[in-house]
Design a protein around this motif. Structure first.
Motif, mmCIF file in Angstrom:
data_model
loop_
_atom_site.group_PDB
_atom_site.id
_atom_site.type_symbol
_atom_site.label_atom_id
_atom_site.label_comp_id
_atom_site.label_asym_id
_atom_site.label_seq_id
_atom_site.Cartn_x
_atom_site.Cartn_y
_atom_site.Cartn_z
ATOM 1 N N LYS A 424 0.771 -1.100 0.108
ATOM 2 C CA LYS A 424 -0.057 0.069 0.159
ATOM 3 C C LYS A 424 0.725 1.237 -0.112
ATOM 4 N N GLY A 425 2.206 1.400 0.233
ATOM 5 C CA GLY A 425 2.965 2.291 0.599
ATOM 6 C C GLY A 425 3.367 2.903 -0.981
ATOM 7 N N HIS A 426 4.229 4.209 -0.691
ATOM 8 C CA HIS A 426 4.753 4.828 -1.528
ATOM 9 C C HIS A 426 5.904 4.076 -2.072
ATOM 10 N N PHE A 427 6.288 3.803 -3.446
ATOM 11 C CA PHE A 427 7.258 2.914 -3.726
ATOM 12 C C PHE A 427 8.721 3.390 -3.620
ATOM 13 N N SER A 428 8.844 4.912 -3.039
ATOM 14 C CA SER A 428 10.247 5.202 -3.038
ATOM 15 C C SER A 428 10.525 4.717 -1.531
ATOM 16 N N TYR A 429 9.571 5.136 -0.394
ATOM 17 C CA TYR A 429 10.168 4.591 0.861
ATOM 18 C C TYR A 429 9.948 3.031 0.788
ATOM 19 N N ARG A 430 9.142 2.351 0.012
ATOM 20 C CA ARG A 430 9.034 1.006 0.090
ATOM 21 C C ARG A 430 10.270 0.257 -0.161
ATOM 22 N N GLU A 431 11.096 0.916 -1.017
ATOM 23 C CA GLU A 431 12.574 0.405 -1.699
ATOM 24 C C GLU A 431 13.436 0.677 -0.068
ATOM 25 N N ILE A 432 13.302 1.696 0.192
ATOM 26 C CA ILE A 432 14.239 2.153 1.394
ATOM 27 C C ILE A 432 14.071 0.933 2.481
ATOM 28 N N ALA A 433 12.688 0.875 2.831
ATOM 29 C CA ALA A 433 12.475 -0.004 4.145
ATOM 30 C C ALA A 433 12.763 -1.443 3.765
ATOM 31 N N TRP A 434 12.860 -1.816 2.498
ATOM 32 C CA TRP A 434 13.233 -3.144 2.176
ATOM 33 C C TRP A 434 14.822 -3.151 2.270
ATOM 34 N N GLU A 435 15.534 -2.302 1.610
ATOM 35 C CA GLU A 435 16.929 -2.158 1.878
ATOM 36 C C GLU A 435 17.308 -1.893 3.614
ATOM 37 N N MET A 436 16.498 -1.586 4.260
ATOM 38 C CA MET A 436 16.809 -1.365 5.719
ATOM 39 C C MET A 436 16.656 -3.037 6.127
ATOM 40 N N LYS A 437 15.829 -3.544 5.856
ATOM 41 C CA LYS A 437 15.687 -5.021 6.069
ATOM 42 C C LYS A 437 16.816 -5.772 5.672
ATOM 43 N N CYS A 438 17.467 -5.774 4.467
ATOM 44 C CA CYS A 438 18.478 -6.207 3.954
ATOM 45 C C CYS A 438 19.821 -5.988 4.581
ATOM 46 N N LYS A 439 20.083 -4.828 4.910
ATOM 47 C CA LYS A 439 21.102 -4.210 5.774
ATOM 48 C C LYS A 439 21.208 -4.968 7.242
ATOM 49 N N MET A 440 20.014 -5.193 7.838
ATOM 50 C CA MET A 440 19.944 -5.768 8.804
ATOM 51 C C MET A 440 20.329 -7.467 8.922
ATOM 52 N N ASP A 441 19.849 -8.052 7.828
ATOM 53 C CA ASP A 441 20.342 -9.258 7.444
ATOM 54 C C ASP A 441 21.766 -9.314 7.397
ATOM 55 N N GLU A 442 22.573 -8.449 6.925
ATOM 56 C CA GLU A 442 24.059 -8.563 6.526
ATOM 57 C C GLU A 442 24.623 -8.123 8.048
ATOM 58 N N VAL A 443 24.080 -7.169 8.821
ATOM 59 C CA VAL A 443 24.832 -6.864 9.995
ATOM 60 C C VAL A 443 24.460 -7.858 11.242
ATOM 61 N N GLU A 444 23.255 -8.008 11.064
ATOM 62 C CA GLU A 444 22.683 -8.867 12.353
ATOM 63 C C GLU A 444 21.909 -10.344 11.711
ATOM 64 N N PRO A 445 22.512 -11.167 11.298
ATOM 65 C CA PRO A 445 21.469 -12.121 10.648
ATOM 66 C C PRO A 445 20.643 -12.943 11.449
ATOM 67 N N GLU A 446 20.854 -12.911 12.907
ATOM 68 C CA GLU A 446 20.261 -13.633 13.762
ATOM 69 C C GLU A 446 18.950 -12.810 14.054
ATOM 70 N N LEU A 447 18.962 -11.474 13.826
ATOM 71 C CA LEU A 447 17.652 -10.618 14.036
ATOM 72 C C LEU A 447 16.997 -10.351 12.580
ATOM 73 N N GLY A 448 17.737 -10.198 11.710
ATOM 74 C CA GLY A 448 17.171 -9.869 10.215
ATOM 75 C C GLY A 448 16.437 -10.744 9.886
ATOM 76 N N ARG A 449 16.435 -12.131 10.197
ATOM 77 C CA ARG A 449 15.429 -13.143 9.888
ATOM 78 C C ARG A 449 14.268 -12.926 10.320
ATOM 79 N N LEU A 450 14.024 -11.875 11.554
ATOM 80 C CA LEU A 450 12.741 -11.745 12.108
ATOM 81 C C LEU A 450 11.881 -10.587 11.369
ATOM 82 N N ILE A 451 12.397 -9.971 10.437
ATOM 83 C CA ILE A 451 11.784 -8.967 9.903
ATOM 84 C C ILE A 451 11.037 -9.293 8.622
#
Length: 464
Positions: A424-451
């Motif tokens: 439902k969101g705007h495509f611009s911040y959708r991409e940012i939010a997805w990249e935030m999740k991907c970066k958490m996967d890299e930095v904190e894989p134990e927690l990134g999987r929860l997003i």
């Protein structure tokens, strides 16, 4: 109840054996202003002012002013939506600091942006109609509204900080006092004027009352008398900027991703880097790595520069606050306008210079509107360079890129990534939010999987 009387009643409730009914009766016959003068402003019992709330609305202010108004961490409100309203004939606010000749240049550029906005909106709406036939089970009016919302999402890149908007807020009188002080100390003349207007509104009777037959009295008169300008923030910023110009080495040209996640472990270095971030154009990672390599004495110079103008009434600046994770994000300011409303994180921005260029939604090209869009953007940026700051910043289009720092704990990172990546969101911040999740996967894989975030390639354009 009027907010100051509510604060008095609840504060007394905590300080006496009386019931709330008895406390309210007490307040009816005693002076709430005298109580607040003594206990809030003289003795510093600040939490008392959290007990009375105001409802306040701002009409016809600029989008830039609205974004600054919303910056209070303890704030609730809503602003006019760029998705559901047509701004093509809205006009715009001319910043009062512009001279007559500069104002003419500004108005010509603003008119051109709104004209391009209308053309792009029309072209994208037509293109979406070709791409997305109406489902049999969707009513024509609902279908049209959905297409219009998606077209506005694209056209809004041509809106700019000067377009007018409305904001409604609910805030405690303590938060309103901070807001007034902050706005009165702003570099923008419009915001300084708004600070004065809020104070005047607090000293006056409410403009709109639910009970027309009820008692009439000022909204928050004690608050209005004490909300002086916040001079500390502006002075601290100037001192930090001077320190950065005199002491930082040449920029390293560090190449970081559009969304860069840092997990600071050196707290003094983190604070020093955060304090310097808004007064430079450098990535947070570069500043943090520099600060980690400095001596304690050098880091103390930065911290002391931020504290030199602090008075008894000034809290520590936001740069001393933070979270476990620091997201340094380059995004269009339209996306920032949406994401900065999240309250459980600390937000910092660099100057609105336009130096990072602008984004172009793919639907602009698909709709055959590239020339209209890019010509309007280039012309606006050229006019910005002709005009003096800070008035020039009102011309910055929503599609312009800038750098922002968001510091938060994991729970907030999970919340933003999940919520803002939804279809439902705007495509611009959708991409940012997805990249935030991907970066958490890299930095904190134990927690990134929860997003549980939604990838931007999963779309449902007819869903709002």
């Amino acid at each position: 109840m009027p907010p100051e009387k509510s604060a008095y009643a609840l504060a007394r409730y905590s300080r006496s054996p009386d019931s709330i009914r008895e406390s309210i009766q007490w307040v009816r016959t005693h002076d709430s202003q005298k109580f607040l003068e003594s206990f809030y402003f003289q003795y510093g019992h600040a939490s008392i002012a959290d007990l009375g709330h105001t409802v306040m609305c701002f009409e016809g202010i600029s989008e830039l002013a609205a974004t600054e108004i919303e910056e209070e961490p303890l704030w609730d409100g809503q602003a006019k939506s760029s998705r559901y309203q047509d701004f093509s004939k809205s006009g715009f606010v001319t910043p009062p600091e512009l001279a007559v000749s500069d104002a003419a240049i500004y108005r010509a550029a603003g008119d051109a942006l709104l004209a391009a906005y209308a053309k792009v909106n029309e072209a994208v709406f037509a293109r979406l109609g070709e791409q997305l036939p109406r489902p049999d089970d969707m009513k024509p009016e609902a279908y049209r509204r959905n297409l219009a919302a998606r077209a506005f999402d694209v056209a809004r890149y041509l809106l700019f900080w000067g377009v007018p908007t409305n904001v409604g807020q609910v805030a405690s009188i303590r938060t309103v006092e901070k807001q007034i002080r902050r706005l009165k100390g702003s570099e923008y003349a419009e915001l300084r004027s708004l600070g004065d207007e809020i104070a005047a509104a607090c000293a006056a009777e409410p403009d709109c009352r639910w009970d027309a037959a009820g008692a009439v009295e000022p909204l928050a008169p004690t608050l209005a008398r004490h909300a002086d300008p916040d001079e500390h923030t502006g002075r601290a910023r100037a001192d930090l900027k001077r320190w950065a110009e005199q002491n930082l080495p040449a920029p390293a040209g560090l190449d970081v991703d559009r969304v860069d996640l840092v997990r600071p472990t050196n707290v003094p270095a983190d604070i020093a880097a955060t304090l310097l971030y808004p007064v430079t154009c450098r990535p947070f990672r570069e500043l943090y790595e520099l600060a980690c390599g400095w001596s304690a004495a050098t880091r103390a110079e930065v911290i002391d520069a931020a504290l030199g103008s602090r008075t008894r009434r000034d809290e520590l600046m936001a740069g001393f606050r933070g979270g476990l994770y620091a997201y340094d994000i380059v995004m269009d300011i339209g996306a920032y306008r949406d994401l900065h409303r999240h309250r459980r994180c600390q937000k910092f921005r660099q100057d609105y210079t336009g130096a990072l260029g602008f984004d172009t939604p793919k639907l602009v090209a698909e709709a055959g509107a590239t020339e209209v869009y890019e010509s309007a953007m280039r012309a606006a940026f050229a006019c910005m360079r002709e005009l003096p700051a800070p008035g020039a910043e009102y011309l910055l289009p929503f599609g312009a890129r800038s750098r922002f720092l968001f510091k938060m704990d994991f729970a907030e990172a999970e919340y933003i990534s999940k919520l803002r990546s939804g279809v439902k969101g705007h495509f611009s911040y959708r991409e940012i939010a997805w990249e935030m999740k991907c970066k958490m996967d890299e930095v904190e894989p134990e927690l990134g999987r929860l997003i549980e975030a939604t990838p931007p390639w999963i779309e449902d354009p007819l869903k709002r």
